[in-house]
Design a protein around this motif. Structure first.
Motif, PDB file in Angstrom:
ATOM      1  N   UNK A  26       1.581  16.779  17.414  1.00 38.86           N
ATOM      2  CA  UNK A  26       2.322  17.854  16.751  1.00 38.86           C
ATOM      3  C   UNK A  26       1.353  18.825  16.090  1.00 38.86           C
ATOM      4  N   UNK A  27       1.564  20.100  16.328  1.00 40.54           N
ATOM      5  CA  UNK A  27       0.727  21.129  15.735  1.00 40.54           C
ATOM      6  C   UNK A  27       1.307  21.574  14.406  1.00 40.54           C
ATOM      7  N   UNK A  28       0.467  21.599  13.390  1.00 40.99           N
ATOM      8  CA  UNK A  28       0.844  22.156  12.095  1.00 40.99           C
ATOM      9  C   UNK A  28       0.367  23.608  12.062  1.00 40.99           C
ATOM     10  N   UNK A  29       1.267  24.571  12.200  1.00 40.29           N
ATOM     11  CA  UNK A  29       0.855  25.981  12.236  1.00 40.29           C
ATOM     12  C   UNK A  29       0.036  26.403  11.026  1.00 40.29           C
ATOM     13  N   UNK A  51      -4.564  34.352  22.321  1.00 38.69           N
ATOM     14  CA  UNK A  51      -4.817  35.314  21.249  1.00 38.69           C
ATOM     15  C   UNK A  51      -3.526  35.635  20.502  1.00 38.69           C
ATOM     16  N   UNK A  52      -2.424  35.799  21.229  1.00 39.08           N
ATOM     17  CA  UNK A  52      -1.148  36.130  20.589  1.00 39.08           C
ATOM     18  C   UNK A  52      -0.622  34.962  19.752  1.00 39.08           C
ATOM     19  N   UNK A  53      -0.731  33.746  20.285  1.00 43.20           N
ATOM     20  CA  UNK A  53      -0.303  32.577  19.503  1.00 43.20           C
ATOM     21  C   UNK A  53      -1.117  32.463  18.217  1.00 43.20           C
ATOM     22  N   UNK A  54      -2.436  32.577  18.339  1.00 46.14           N
ATOM     23  CA  UNK A  54      -3.306  32.462  17.172  1.00 46.14           C
ATOM     24  C   UNK A  54      -3.011  33.549  16.149  1.00 46.14           C
ATOM     25  N   UNK A  55      -2.756  34.758  16.641  1.00 42.26           N
ATOM     26  CA  UNK A  55      -2.405  35.854  15.738  1.00 42.26           C
ATOM     27  C   UNK A  55      -1.125  35.528  14.976  1.00 42.26           C
ATOM     28  N   UNK A  56      -0.145  34.990  15.670  1.00 46.82           N
ATOM     29  CA  UNK A  56       1.107  34.624  15.028  1.00 46.82           C
ATOM     30  C   UNK A  56       0.946  33.537  13.977  1.00 46.82           C
ATOM     31  N   UNK A  57      -0.079  32.699  14.143  1.00 47.63           N
ATOM     32  CA  UNK A  57      -0.365  31.656  13.156  1.00 47.63           C
ATOM     33  C   UNK A  57      -1.204  32.175  11.993  1.00 47.63           C
ATOM     34  N   UNK A  58      -1.599  33.451  12.063  1.00 39.31           N
ATOM     35  CA  UNK A  58      -2.375  34.031  10.979  1.00 39.31           C
ATOM     36  C   UNK A  58      -3.853  33.738  11.039  1.00 39.31           C
ATOM     37  N   UNK A  59      -4.388  33.493  12.232  1.00 40.72           N
ATOM     38  CA  UNK A  59      -5.814  33.200  12.394  1.00 40.72           C
ATOM     39  C   UNK A  59      -6.632  34.486  12.363  1.00 40.72           C
ATOM     40  N   UNK A  60      -7.941  34.320  12.264  1.00 43.84           N
ATOM     41  CA  UNK A  60      -8.892  35.409  12.440  1.00 43.84           C
ATOM     42  C   UNK A  60      -9.476  35.263  13.846  1.00 43.84           C
ATOM     43  N   UNK A  61      -9.284  36.268  14.669  1.00 44.69           N
ATOM     44  CA  UNK A  61      -9.553  36.124  16.097  1.00 44.69           C
ATOM     45  C   UNK A  61     -10.557  37.165  16.579  1.00 44.69           C
ATOM     46  N   UNK A 242      -1.124  28.130  27.087  1.00 43.93           N
ATOM     47  CA  UNK A 242      -1.949  28.616  25.978  1.00 43.93           C
ATOM     48  C   UNK A 242      -1.668  27.835  24.698  1.00 43.93           C
ATOM     49  N   UNK A 243      -0.396  27.599  24.414  1.00 47.01           N
ATOM     50  CA  UNK A 243      -0.034  26.849  23.205  1.00 47.01           C
ATOM     51  C   UNK A 243      -0.523  25.410  23.310  1.00 47.01           C
ATOM     52  N   UNK A 244      -0.443  24.844  24.512  1.00 48.99           N
ATOM     53  CA  UNK A 244      -0.944  23.485  24.723  1.00 48.99           C
ATOM     54  C   UNK A 244      -2.447  23.413  24.419  1.00 48.99           C
ATOM     55  N   UNK A 245      -3.196  24.384  24.878  1.00 53.72           N
ATOM     56  CA  UNK A 245      -4.651  24.401  24.647  1.00 53.72           C
ATOM     57  C   UNK A 245      -4.943  24.480  23.150  1.00 53.72           C
ATOM     58  N   UNK A 246      -4.251  25.377  22.450  1.00 50.47           N
ATOM     59  CA  UNK A 246      -4.456  25.517  21.008  1.00 50.47           C
ATOM     60  C   UNK A 246      -4.121  24.217  20.286  1.00 50.47           C
ATOM     61  N   UNK A 247      -2.996  23.613  20.648  1.00 54.91           N
ATOM     62  CA  UNK A 247      -2.582  22.354  20.023  1.00 54.91           C
ATOM     63  C   UNK A 247      -3.604  21.254  20.262  1.00 54.91           C
ATOM     64  N   UNK A 248      -4.096  21.167  21.489  1.00 55.34           N
ATOM     65  CA  UNK A 248      -5.076  20.127  21.830  1.00 55.34           C
ATOM     66  C   UNK A 248      -6.350  20.287  21.016  1.00 55.34           C
ATOM     67  N   UNK A 249      -6.812  21.537  20.874  1.00 53.41           N
ATOM     68  CA  UNK A 249      -8.008  21.770  20.080  1.00 53.41           C
ATOM     69  C   UNK A 249      -7.789  21.512  18.606  1.00 53.41           C
ATOM     70  N   UNK A 250      -6.655  21.973  18.079  1.00 50.18           N
ATOM     71  CA  UNK A 250      -6.371  21.831  16.645  1.00 50.18           C
ATOM     72  C   UNK A 250      -6.187  20.375  16.248  1.00 50.18           C
ATOM     73  N   UNK A 251      -5.698  19.552  17.172  1.00 51.96           N
ATOM     74  CA  UNK A 251      -5.507  18.122  16.892  1.00 51.96           C
ATOM     75  C   UNK A 251      -6.691  17.287  17.367  1.00 51.96           C
ATOM     76  N   UNK A 252      -7.755  17.949  17.821  1.00 47.32           N
ATOM     77  CA  UNK A 252      -9.030  17.341  18.169  1.00 47.32           C
ATOM     78  C   UNK A 252      -8.908  16.238  19.217  1.00 47.32           C
TER      79      UNK A 252
END
Length: 286
Positions: A26-29, A51-61, A242-252
């Motif tokens: 589970x990804x914690x935004x 990039x769009x997903x990360x932007x929506x999460x408030x990241x610095x991209x 894209x969301x799967x990739x972000x989730x996988x990285x964020x959850x290490x």
């Protein structure tokens, strides 16, 4: 009765494992708010969607690709979606000096780095190999060696931030199929190198994690154009990938598959090689 009980236990474990694979982590935004991310190959396709997903999460991209005008458009949309910071740097990963330059740009502009997302690929024909060794050499620089250069340059700052390297790979780096010999060779190389790097970083008790994401066919415009008329393999949404990739990285995670069930395809690839190869060829037209 004991044998039946054991069978039930094994079955329950199997069902639980499949359920875990289906649900995934589970990804914690909130965990991505303000994080500093460099995404390569982000002018179109999966990289653009990340990039769009990360932007929506408030990241610095920071995003990079070759086409500056398209990068400008993606950055503008990221700013509108809520990115704390959105910047771009145009670069050609076939140029041996550009990978390090891009990482240094991101580190300078963001004050460090939390995620290095390696996603870019060079164009390669969907056709039988014609003996063009130079094209494979060029593709190795873009799809493989530039990844190594960027990882090497980013490791010191990622060590400071307990950050992550996220490598976007492919099922074609796990099993071979027709018409993609140069591309497949680069993905096998990626899986081998970064799989080894995972071991070495763990043995050094490094703060840096490495995630390798294994993707099936994704419905990007470039991929769909290449395989049109050649295969009936189903394609999967770029935004979900894209969301799967972000989730996988964020959850290490060390390795992940999208769609998840291709994990089992990879798992049994060496069990029945004759039938595996016949099945693969039947997916393609020649």
């Amino acid at each position: 009765m004991k044998a039946f009980t054991k069978l039930l236990i094994v079955g329950a474990i199997g069902v639980a494992f499949v359920a875990f694979q289906w649900s995934g982590p589970t990804l914690d935004p909130e965990s991505l708010k303000g994080v500093r991310v460099l995404v390569t190959g982000a002018s179109t396709g999966i990289g653009e969607q990340m990039a769009y997903h990360l932007a929506g999460f408030g990241a610095q991209v920071v995003i990079t690709a070759r086409r500056e005008k398209v990068l400008q458009q993606v950055v503008e949309k990221c700013q509108g979606l809520g990115a704390q910071k959105a910047l771009y740097v145009a670069a050609d990963m076939a140029n041996p000096s550009d990978p390090e330059r891009v990482v240094q740009f991101a580190v300078d502009k963001l004050g460090g780095l939390d995620y290095l997302v390696l996603n870019h690929i060079g164009s390669s024909p969907f056709a039988m190999w014609d003996g063009d060794v130079e094209h494979t050499r060029w593709l190795m620089q873009v799809n493989f060696l530039s990844y190594l250069q960027m990882a090497k340059t980013a490791l010191p700052t990622l060590e400071q931030s307990s950050g992550s390297i996220v490598v976007v790979s492919s099922l074609l780096g796990k099993m071979c199929s027709p018409f993609m010999a140069p591309y497949t060779s680069t993905k096998f190389a990626l899986n081998g190198f970064f799989g080894t790097l995972q071991h070495e970083l763990a043995m050094q008790r490094s703060n840096v994690s490495v995630t390798i994401t294994i993707l099936a066919l994704i419905d990007t415009d470039s991929a769909m154009e290449k395989v049109k008329g050649f295969t009936n393999i189903p394609a999967w949404p770029a935004s979900e990938a894209a969301l799967h990739i972000i989730t996988s990285g964020a959850t290490r995670q060390t390795e992940s598959y999208y769609p998840w069930f291709w994990y089992y395809g990879s798992l049994i690839r060496d069990w029945f090689p004759y039938f595996r190869d016949i099945s693969i060829r039947n997916f393609y037209k020649y």
